[in-house]
Design a protein around this motif. Structure first.
Motif, PDB file in Angstrom:
ATOM      1  N   HIS A 298      10.681  -5.690   2.688  1.00 35.13           N
ATOM      2  CA  HIS A 298      10.708  -4.487   3.530  1.00 35.13           C
ATOM      3  C   HIS A 298       9.829  -4.419   4.543  1.00 35.13           C
ATOM      4  O   HIS A 298       9.662  -3.572   5.279  1.00 35.13           O
ATOM      5  CB  HIS A 298      10.237  -3.365   2.254  1.00 35.13           C
TER       6      HIS A 298
ATOM      7  N   SER B 147       6.377  -3.076  -5.327  1.00 37.30           N
ATOM      8  CA  SER B 147       7.499  -3.941  -4.755  1.00 37.30           C
ATOM      9  C   SER B 147       7.577  -4.884  -5.607  1.00 37.30           C
ATOM     10  O   SER B 147       8.670  -5.724  -6.134  1.00 37.30           O
ATOM     11  CB  SER B 147       7.155  -4.239  -3.262  1.00 37.30           C
TER      12      SER B 147
ATOM     13  N   ASP C  93       4.759   1.061  -0.299  1.00 32.16           N
ATOM     14  CA  ASP C  93       5.916   0.685   0.138  1.00 32.16           C
ATOM     15  C   ASP C  93       6.834   1.744  -0.567  1.00 32.16           C
ATOM     16  O   ASP C  93       7.521   1.163  -1.959  1.00 32.16           O
ATOM     17  CB  ASP C  93       6.156  -0.936  -0.619  1.00 32.16           C
ATOM     18  N   SER C  94       7.069   2.792  -0.160  1.00 32.01           N
ATOM     19  CA  SER C  94       7.857   3.832  -0.677  1.00 32.01           C
ATOM     20  C   SER C  94       9.409   3.381  -0.641  1.00 32.01           C
ATOM     21  O   SER C  94      10.203   4.023  -1.660  1.00 32.01           O
ATOM     22  CB  SER C  94       7.750   5.103   0.145  1.00 32.01           C
ATOM     23  N   MET C  95       9.729   2.366   0.027  1.00 30.02           N
ATOM     24  CA  MET C  95      11.147   1.930  -0.279  1.00 30.02           C
ATOM     25  C   MET C  95      11.440   1.057  -1.401  1.00 30.02           C
ATOM     26  O   MET C  95      12.695   0.903  -1.884  1.00 30.02           O
ATOM     27  CB  MET C  95      11.651   1.142   0.997  1.00 30.02           C
TER      28      MET C  95
END
Length: 304
Positions: A112, A120, A145-147
């Motif tokens: 990301h 992650s 890392d909100s993704m």
């Protein structure tokens, strides 16, 4: 000649064995991890707080230390990053109170494009894992890392509704039964800035958060996952007067409490512990391989 043929045959057989068979991941210690993060919670308060029965229950039923040290500067973003990123500011690059992106280029990037986080790592190893990070301070969204997280959400009205974050977490626990959930309160740090650390108001806020921690423990039971969960309670930094960010132990030392499945009871953690060891301990619980850029070490002595 015959011996050489035997060695060649042995080499070919070993080469055919999958590497996952030779070096398989350790079995997870628990199916779920819940992290309670209390912004601005200094270790000095443990001895003085008179109304935190749920936190004291977790201490009695698990292991704890009052000497986990924050990284410098002892302020928010740099330490939330270190807590979830398993490394120090010199490597992950977040160096200031309100960092939204690394001031120093991160030494390693995940797919990301940011430094590897515990979220992650778990997502890459177990795509089906249910993850969440719920916070009162919006700055945390830049650090975790909100993704890689199924549900990142902010309790935007917490100053008017002090139970908003707790209610959000209760629903998420009961409905989703998360594999990894971090619940991060900002209220105590806010009180520290407004009224001062080590004040009656500070301990009143801590008592209010203790009630909410009790509610989330009950939510784990209602969800049917309490017996398969490890709970961690910790903080980003402490404070003095109405601030933080300095080099005093009151600012640097924060509690670390761990309780639950396969955790020893009534133990004091005597080994040195740093902020970035939190992520490493969570990775160990889930049996995750950590990248070389992580310098955190799991606290192994707490496990049965």
């Amino acid at each position: 000649m015959i011996k050489k043929k035997h060695l060649l045959l042995l080499y070919l057989l070993l080469a055919a064995i999958p590497s996952t068979f030779i070096a398989s991941r350790p079995k997870p210690k628990a199916g779920h991890v819940l992290v309670f993060g209390i912004d601005g919670w200094g270790s000095y308060s443990l001895a003085k707080a008179s109304d935190i029965p749920n936190i004291r229950m977790l201490i009695q039923q698990g292991c704890y230390t009052e000497h986990k040290r924050s990284v410098l500067p002892s302020s928010s973003a740099v330490n939330w990053a270190s807590m979830f990123n398993g490394s120090c500011p010199e490597l992950h690059g977040y160096t200031e109170w309100g960092s939204k992106k690394p001031e120093i280029p991160s030494i390693e990037l995940n797919n990301h494009g940011i430094f590897p986080t515990i979220f992650s790592l778990l997502r890459e190893a177990r795509p089906d894992a249910v993850t969440g990070c719920l916070a009162e301070w919006d700055g945390i969204k830049h650090l975790v890392d909100s993704m890689a997280i199924d549900n990142f959400d902010q309790a935007k009205d917490w100053e008017k509704q002090s139970e908003q974050l707790c209610e959000m977490a209760e629903r998420f626990i009961i409905e989703k039964k998360p594999t990894l959930l971090a619940v991060c309160w900002d209220q105590l740090d806010h009180t520290g800035h407004a009224d001062g650390h080590d004040t009656p108001e500070y301990y009143q806020t801590l008592a209010r958060l203790d009630i909410q921690i009790g509610r989330l423990i009950q939510a784990l039971k209602d969800a049917g996952i309490y017996d398969d969960t490890i709970i961690i309670v910790t903080a980003d930094h402490g404070g003095i007067n109405k601030g933080h960010g300095g080099k005093t132990l009151a600012e640097l030392e924060t509690p670390f409490i761990i309780c639950g499945k396969r955790i020893k009871q009534g133990g004091i953690i005597n080994e040195p512990m740093m902020q970035f060891d939190t992520a490493a301990t969570i990775a160990y619980i889930f049996g995750l391989n950590t990248p070389r850029s992580w310098i955190g070490r799991p606290v192994l002595t707490v496990f049965k």
